[in-house]
Design an enzyme around this catalytic site. Structure first.
Site, PDB file in Angstrom:
ATOM      1  N   LYS A  63       0.829  -1.216   0.000  1.00 21.64           N
ATOM      2  CA  LYS A  63       0.000   0.000   0.000  1.00 21.64           C
ATOM      3  C   LYS A  63       0.857   1.257   0.000  1.00 21.64           C
ATOM      4  O   LYS A  63       0.445   2.293  -0.537  1.00 21.64           O
ATOM      5  CB  LYS A  63      -0.995  -0.040   1.159  1.00 21.64           C
ATOM      6  CG  LYS A  63      -0.393   0.032   2.559  1.00 21.64           C
ATOM      7  CD  LYS A  63      -0.250   1.451   3.081  1.00 21.64           C
ATOM      8  CE  LYS A  63       0.475   1.479   4.395  1.00 21.64           C
ATOM      9  NZ  LYS A  63       0.692   2.882   4.871  1.00 21.64           N
ATOM     10  N   THR A 102      -4.303   5.475   3.009  1.00 17.85           N
ATOM     11  CA  THR A 102      -3.018   6.006   2.561  1.00 17.85           C
ATOM     12  C   THR A 102      -3.103   6.657   1.191  1.00 17.85           C
ATOM     13  O   THR A 102      -2.297   7.525   0.870  1.00 17.85           O
ATOM     14  CB  THR A 102      -1.966   4.875   2.538  1.00 17.85           C
ATOM     15  OG1 THR A 102      -2.041   4.139   3.746  1.00 17.85           O
ATOM     16  CG2 THR A 102      -0.577   5.422   2.413  1.00 17.85           C
TER      17      THR A 102
END
Length: 329
Positions: free
Chosen positions: A190, A247
């Site tokens: 991620k 994120t």
């Protein structure tokens, strides 16, 4: 065995936030910092300059002596950057009691060795019980006591449950699993994908493009996870999809902010105000792991190429847009 004493190694923003988490859970907490000046400053103000306005809980002890921090600990949170984790884990080999759980709180893959964080712990602190903590969490939110849910993984289910109980509270909710690799892949991938989302944002490609890129990025994360036998529920859970969504959508994320800077044309050293972006170090290792497993990760590969100087930002965008049309399955 209950966990009453917790050592937090690493006094950055995330380490200080997790020290407060453990203190809120009623644990005796010692926070270790490598830099003597940082120890003195935090002791004097009870505040970490990286978390301005947020005080450390009164009962947290601050030290620059790793033996003092680790020798009595019943659980250790290892909260240093992924590329520095090996050095601190080696120090633990001489001072941590045998059988102490050591929880990696960094999200990344070690460059060169291609080791995941729990693998580094197992190599360096050979009598430790490796575990991993990951999930959608910003240090400032956690330090303030805002509601947060994360994942703790350990090979032994009983250990994972015990660690979750040790640091869980009304505002910090750790779910537990034995799918260690799935949690680690989600956290590492991620960060790289967040750089891509940031680049799209900084380049002004629009919210639709960012949503598409995040979704296709998750497909890459999922494919890699399944190649390592990660469980689907882990990859679609907090430490996978949950952390990716956070994120890729907030400038509080250093990786997203770093990508925004690159998208705006800033140099690698200046993007994201020069703050550490773990994804920048993880990208080449992630792509090499994917190639070794025969997994196609075009977005991650494009980011690695940009960071390595093989592609410009515009050329990377063009390469992704020029990919053949195909089924979404």
């Amino acid at each position: 065995m209950s966990v009453d004493r917790v050592a937090v190694l690493g006094a950055g923003a995330w380490g200080s936030a997790l020290a407060n988490v453990a203190a809120r859970a009623g644990r005796e907490v010692t926070l270790w910092a490598r830099d003597a000046k940082a120890v003195a400053a935090i002791e004097a103000t009870r505040e970490n300059p990286r978390l301005p306005g947020m005080k450390l809980a009164a009962g947290i002890a601050i030290t620059g002596d790793i033996e003092r921090a680790a020798s009595r600990a019943q659980a250790i949170l290892l909260v240093v950057p992924a590329q520095e984790l090996r050095g601190v884990a080696l120090m633990l080999n001489d001072v941590a009691p045998s059988g102490t759980p050591v929880i990696a709180c960094a999200k990344g893959i070690e460059r060169g060795s291609h080791r995941f964080m729990t693998e580094v712990i197992a190599e360096c602190a050979q009598t430790a019980l490796p575990a991993i903590l990951s999930g959608p969490s910003f240090a400032a939110d956690v330090a303030r006591g805002l509601p947060t849910a994360v994942t703790i993984a350990a090979k032994d289910l009983g250990l994972a449950e015990r660690l979750a109980q040790a640091i869980g509270s009304d505002t910090f909710r750790p779910y537990h699993t034995t799918d260690v690799r799935g949690v680690e892949i989600g956290g590492a991938a991620k960060n790289v994908l967040a750089i891509a989302a940031g680049i799209a944002t900084g380049r002004g490609l629009g919210a639709s493009a960012v949503a598409a890129l995040t979704t296709r990025g998750f497909t890459e994360l999922f494919r890699l996870g399944r190649a390592f036998s990660a469980r689907p529920e882990t990859l679609t859970g907090l430490s996978g999809l949950g952390d990716l969504v956070l994120t890729c959508s907030s400038p509080q994320s250093r990786n997203f902010a770093f990508g925004i800077g690159l998208g705006k044309g800033e140099a690698l050293g200046q993007a994201g105000h020069g703050k550490l972006a773990e994804g920048a170090y993880t990208a080449p290792a992630l792509v090499e792991l994917a190639r070794a497993k025969g997994v196609d990760m075009p977005i991650a590969a494009a980011i690695a190429a940009v960071l390595g100087g093989q592609l410009s930002v515009d050329a990377a965008i063009e390469s992704l847009l020029a990919r053949p049309l195909k089924s979404e399955a």
